[in-house]
Design a protein around this motif. Sequence first.
Motif, short mmCIF file in Angstrom:
data_model
loop_
_atom_site.label_atom_id
_atom_site.label_comp_id
_atom_site.label_asym_id
_atom_site.label_seq_id
_atom_site.Cartn_x
_atom_site.Cartn_y
_atom_site.Cartn_z
N CYS A 120 7.95 13.82 -0.98
CA CYS A 120 8.08 12.48 -1.54
C CYS A 120 9.01 11.62 -0.69
N PHE A 125 7.93 8.05 -1.66
CA PHE A 125 7.81 8.12 -3.12
C PHE A 125 9.17 8.49 -3.70
N LEU A 231 0.31 8.74 -4.72
CA LEU A 231 0.92 10.04 -4.48
C LEU A 231 -0.16 11.13 -4.45
#
Length: 324
Positions: A120, A125, A231
């Motif tokens: 991430c 993210f 994602l």
Amino acid sequence: MNVLILSAAAKVLLVRSFRAAVAEFGGRVIAADIAPDNAALFAADAGVLLPRSDDPSFADMLERVVKAHRVRLIAPTRDGELAVLADLKSRFAEMGATILAPSSQALAIVQDKRRFVAFCAENGFPVARVFEPNDKPDRFPVFARPATGAGGRGAGPIADAATWTALGALREALVIQEFVAAPEYTIDVVMDLRGRPIEAVTRRRLVVRNGEAVKSRVESQPRLRDASLALAETLGLVGHNVVQAFVLANGDLRFIEVNPRFGGASNLSIAAGLDSPRRIVELLMGRGDAARRARPIRIGLTMLRYSDDVLVSDEDFAAMERVE
């Protein structure tokens, strides 16, 4: 168009959703588990008993079921079976059966929380701040979770510095992050079989028991929806996936984890308009346009879970198919 649901256990509503999805194609749903005393086996068109996924005979027994029932879709529902099934995707594709599991590479990321947090961070993210095992937090409480595993097992707050110190070497097996006091959401994400986004539904976890939402409500969270789809696409996931995240008061997001399978409370999103079983069936039947068509989402739809009884006779148990 026949579907096999693995580790069916008590997932009666998921079985029913798939039965409704395949009905127009003359399809059937076969539910499998390791023991006959599981309610979902009796909600399917047929129930079968299979060995555990870590049993050396599992792959061959699964192949027998797929061939005997002309299965075109295999839907896992338990984290522990995903690694085995990811490795079997090519084998079963040659038989015309699609296993609804991600690649082994994607699975390795989402099933290791350290790797997931790093992924991430590398891809933009947002996640909660992470503390290394020997990096004493500057404020408490913090939140610790086992680096592997699902369902919230072993997760909980570390209240103070003394507790953190007392954990000692046990911290090496944990992911320790800042404590986020914000509403928690589950996002049910449906992707096509090439990993392209279709739709997502965001639901707020109102009451959680043993890591699973027992009260949940669909809410409009466009930013969270779009980020979750992005994602899943970046990870290369397929089919139905469950993303978990916090939404802060200012609208900022903090992703927690991803489970690349149907979740225990995914029935709410399916009923609210996500309709992922039908969409996945449509994709396999060559109806991609129908699968990608936007559905209205029922914002405010609320799930209040309760237990139910399935009454089974000796004759019903005796009729259960045992693969040998």
